[in-house]
Design a protein around this motif. Structure first.
Motif, PDB file in Angstrom:
ATOM      1  N   GLY A  55       0.793  -1.226   0.000  1.00 23.45           N
ATOM      2  CA  GLY A  55       0.000   0.000   0.000  1.00 23.45           C
ATOM      3  C   GLY A  55       0.821   1.269   0.000  1.00 23.45           C
ATOM      4  N   ASP A  56       2.114   1.180   0.362  1.00 25.41           N
ATOM      5  CA  ASP A  56       2.971   2.367   0.362  1.00 25.41           C
ATOM      6  C   ASP A  56       3.267   2.811  -1.068  1.00 25.41           C
ATOM      7  N   GLU A  57       3.346   4.119  -1.259  1.00 23.55           N
ATOM      8  CA  GLU A  57       3.777   4.663  -2.549  1.00 23.55           C
ATOM      9  C   GLU A  57       5.288   4.866  -2.513  1.00 23.55           C
ATOM     10  N   VAL A  58       5.975   4.348  -3.521  1.00 19.51           N
ATOM     11  CA  VAL A  58       7.436   4.375  -3.540  1.00 19.51           C
ATOM     12  C   VAL A  58       7.926   4.769  -4.928  1.00 19.51           C
ATOM     13  N   PHE A  59       9.182   5.208  -4.979  1.00 20.99           N
ATOM     14  CA  PHE A  59       9.823   5.429  -6.265  1.00 20.99           C
ATOM     15  C   PHE A  59      11.294   5.054  -6.148  1.00 20.99           C
ATOM     16  N   GLY A  60      11.926   4.798  -7.299  1.00 23.19           N
ATOM     17  CA  GLY A  60      13.323   4.396  -7.281  1.00 23.19           C
ATOM     18  C   GLY A  60      13.737   3.826  -8.613  1.00 23.19           C
ATOM     19  N   TRP A  61      14.550   2.762  -8.565  1.00 24.39           N
ATOM     20  CA  TRP A  61      15.080   2.200  -9.806  1.00 24.39           C
ATOM     21  C   TRP A  61      15.127   0.681  -9.727  1.00 24.39           C
ATOM     22  N   SER A  62      15.113   0.069 -10.896  1.00 25.48           N
ATOM     23  CA  SER A  62      15.208  -1.377 -11.023  1.00 25.48           C
ATOM     24  C   SER A  62      16.246  -1.711 -12.087  1.00 25.48           C
ATOM     25  N   THR A  63      16.916  -2.839 -11.953  1.00 31.13           N
ATOM     26  CA  THR A  63      17.902  -3.260 -12.951  1.00 31.13           C
ATOM     27  C   THR A  63      17.356  -4.307 -13.907  1.00 31.13           C
ATOM     28  N   THR A  64      16.072  -4.648 -13.783  1.00 32.32           N
ATOM     29  CA  THR A  64      15.506  -5.698 -14.626  1.00 32.32           C
ATOM     30  C   THR A  64      14.323  -5.217 -15.453  1.00 32.32           C
ATOM     31  N   GLY A  65      14.185  -3.904 -15.623  1.00 34.03           N
ATOM     32  CA  GLY A  65      13.153  -3.373 -16.499  1.00 34.03           C
ATOM     33  C   GLY A  65      11.945  -2.859 -15.750  1.00 34.03           C
ATOM     34  N   THR A  66      11.380  -1.738 -16.247  1.00 33.03           N
ATOM     35  CA  THR A  66      10.260  -1.099 -15.557  1.00 33.03           C
ATOM     36  C   THR A  66       9.061  -0.832 -16.465  1.00 33.03           C
ATOM     37  N   LEU A  67       9.171  -1.105 -17.776  1.00 37.16           N
ATOM     38  CA  LEU A  67       8.030  -0.898 -18.663  1.00 37.16           C
ATOM     39  C   LEU A  67       7.122  -2.118 -18.603  1.00 37.16           C
ATOM     40  N   THR A  68       6.518  -2.278 -17.449  1.00 32.11           N
ATOM     41  CA  THR A  68       5.733  -3.465 -17.120  1.00 32.11           C
ATOM     42  C   THR A  68       4.800  -3.134 -15.970  1.00 32.11           C
ATOM     43  N   GLU A  69       3.735  -3.907 -15.830  1.00 33.68           N
ATOM     44  CA  GLU A  69       2.740  -3.581 -14.807  1.00 33.68           C
ATOM     45  C   GLU A  69       3.230  -3.855 -13.391  1.00 33.68           C
ATOM     46  N   TYR A  70       4.139  -4.815 -13.234  1.00 39.88           N
ATOM     47  CA  TYR A  70       4.721  -5.105 -11.927  1.00 39.88           C
ATOM     48  C   TYR A  70       6.227  -5.266 -12.089  1.00 39.88           C
ATOM     49  N   ALA A  71       6.964  -4.801 -11.099  1.00 38.65           N
ATOM     50  CA  ALA A  71       8.421  -4.957 -11.109  1.00 38.65           C
ATOM     51  C   ALA A  71       8.876  -5.422  -9.738  1.00 38.65           C
ATOM     52  N   CYS A  72       9.794  -6.360  -9.726  1.00 39.80           N
ATOM     53  CA  CYS A  72      10.372  -6.861  -8.487  1.00 39.80           C
ATOM     54  C   CYS A  72      11.680  -6.114  -8.247  1.00 39.80           C
ATOM     55  N   VAL A  73      11.766  -5.378  -7.137  1.00 40.99           N
ATOM     56  CA  VAL A  73      12.850  -4.429  -6.904  1.00 40.99           C
ATOM     57  C   VAL A  73      13.453  -4.661  -5.513  1.00 40.99           C
ATOM     58  N   PRO A  74      14.789  -4.671  -5.384  1.00 40.80           N
ATOM     59  CA  PRO A  74      15.375  -4.723  -4.042  1.00 40.80           C
ATOM     60  C   PRO A  74      14.874  -3.546  -3.193  1.00 40.80           C
ATOM     61  N   ALA A  75      14.600  -3.804  -1.936  1.00 36.48           N
ATOM     62  CA  ALA A  75      14.019  -2.779  -1.077  1.00 36.48           C
ATOM     63  C   ALA A  75      14.901  -1.545  -0.956  1.00 36.48           C
ATOM     64  N   ASP A  76      16.235  -1.713  -1.034  1.00 34.75           N
ATOM     65  CA  ASP A  76      17.116  -0.558  -0.884  1.00 34.75           C
ATOM     66  C   ASP A  76      17.234   0.266  -2.157  1.00 34.75           C
ATOM     67  N   HIS A  77      16.422  -0.060  -3.179  1.00 33.49           N
ATOM     68  CA  HIS A  77      16.347   0.755  -4.391  1.00 33.49           C
ATOM     69  C   HIS A  77      15.134   1.673  -4.374  1.00 33.49           C
ATOM     70  N   LEU A  78      14.410   1.698  -3.277  1.00 34.59           N
ATOM     71  CA  LEU A  78      13.145   2.424  -3.209  1.00 34.59           C
ATOM     72  C   LEU A  78      13.085   3.346  -2.000  1.00 34.59           C
ATOM     73  N   VAL A  79      12.375   4.477  -2.156  1.00 36.02           N
ATOM     74  CA  VAL A  79      12.103   5.380  -1.041  1.00 36.02           C
ATOM     75  C   VAL A  79      10.659   5.856  -1.159  1.00 36.02           C
ATOM     76  N   PRO A  80      10.097   6.406  -0.088  1.00 37.10           N
ATOM     77  CA  PRO A  80       8.715   6.887  -0.152  1.00 37.10           C
ATOM     78  C   PRO A  80       8.557   8.071  -1.102  1.00 37.10           C
ATOM     79  N   VAL A  81       7.424   8.138  -1.774  1.00 41.55           N
ATOM     80  CA  VAL A  81       7.102   9.281  -2.628  1.00 41.55           C
ATOM     81  C   VAL A  81       6.794  10.485  -1.748  1.00 41.55           C
ATOM     82  N   PRO A  82       7.427  11.642  -1.995  1.00 44.22           N
ATOM     83  CA  PRO A  82       7.112  12.844  -1.200  1.00 44.22           C
ATOM     84  C   PRO A  82       5.644  13.221  -1.308  1.00 44.22           C
TER      85      PRO A  82
END
Length: 346
Positions: A113-140
């Protein structure tokens, strides 16, 4: 600062339940290197998060020139990292923003339920992305999902160039080429926040835009060659590299810092030749010629989030495209004249 939007992506996402293991998702996929037309809309399985991963329901994903290079496989040196004959990860994109759908058992920094933003190394032009937690931070607070998706790669590049490499201090003079582009638009705002006297270089149509970002001075490169003026700068962040190194160095103070940051170049080595030349020249001059290799760091992303939350930085959005038009988004980015960031919405 959103110049154009083709949908209504600014609304907050409504978090949904974690998808079933057998569920599928839409994704833009390329099985071979080539122009944006090689992208295909496909349905693939939804990845499952490992112990330290977060499954993000992607609301928006920014694309930048690096994504275009990886898609085309040029310069060829990129293939050493992304696959020699065909791409290892067939989904383009690195930046994303969205809602946490599920978390691995070791994740403590966010929850569903949290809103987050960051980066992924396996692609993001997709409906779901699996991302390491330390690649994400809360959306301001009050930042749209589109704007949040635009931050990571370009914002981190600008921040690390100006803060870590150049060490920009209040009162220094900073010149930024490509000031209306993805990295440049962040750099103008960050250098201003650091107290520098900022000069942006751009085309005629972007002069007012760059001034609105906070630049103290704007050089229209169609009218004036900054390397031929008498003005000298403590720092030059060269996102375009349209002028030879020798000419650009003339615009530096005797102990100034030049940061070459264009990914373009020859089809084989890309910018590597210019990078090597810059490093060799650094040995023989008091000027610092420091090519940039940006490294994504969660703490730096938190710094950018603070700059955004305090109103010192606002992501500049040029255009948005739906996922089905991802090829058009990458084609537009590849043309090299974006005003800020291009974002794909889902």
């Amino acid at each position: 600062m959103e110049a154009e939007q083709r949908s209504n992506p600014g609304a907050r996402l409504v978090p949904g339940a974690s998808p079933a293991r057998s569920a599928t998702m839409r994704a833009a996929v390329h099985q071979r290197y080539g122009p944006p037309s090689v992208l295909e809309s496909s349905r693939i399985g939804i990845p499952q998060p490992g112990p330290g991963d977060v499954l993000v329901q992607v609301g928006a994903a920014a694309v930048h020139i690096g994504d275009y290079f990886v898609l085309t496989g040029e310069p060829y040196v990129l293939r050493l990292a992304f696959g020699l004959r065909r791409p290892r990860h067939g989904i383009p994109g690195r930046d994303l923003a969205g809602v946490v759908a599920a978390v691995g058992k070791d994740v403590t920094t966010c929850r569903p339920g949290d809103e987050v933003f960051g980066w992924s190394t396996t692609g993001t032009l997709t409906e779901y992305a699996c991302v390491p937690a330390d690649h994400l931070v809360p959306v301001p607070a009050d930042l749209s999902v589109v704007s949040a998706a635009a931050v990571a790669t370009s914002g981190l590049t600008a921040l690390q160039a100006l803060r870590d490499i150049a060490g920009v201090r209040p009162g220094q003079s900073v010149l930024i080429t490509g000031a209306s582009g993805g990295v440049g638009s962040f750099a103008v705002q960050i250098a201003t926040a650091f107290g520098a006297e900022v000069t942006g270089v751009c085309s005629t149509r972007n002069v007012d835009l760059v001034r609105s970002l906070g630049a103290d001075h704007v050089v229209d490169y169609t009218q004036t060659d900054f390397t031929c003026s008498d003005t000298r700068y403590d720092v030059i962040l060269d996102n375009v590299e349209a002028r030879p190194l020798a000419a650009t160095r003339r615009a530096l103070t005797p102990t100034g810092t030049l940061i070459p940051n264009s990914g373009r170049g020859g089809r084989v080595l890309g910018p590597l030749g210019r990078i090597v030349t810059a490093r060799v020249l650094s040995v023989f001059t008091r000027q610092r010629l420091k090519p940039l290799l940006s490294v994504e760091k969660r703490q730096d992303l938190l710094t950018l989030a603070d700059l955004i939350a305090t109103g010192q930085v606002t992501p500049l959005i040029d255009r948005t495209y739906p996922l089905d038009e991802a090829a058009d988004a990458l084609r537009y980015v590849g043309a090299g004249h974006t005003r800020g960031k291009v974002v794909v919405t889902l």
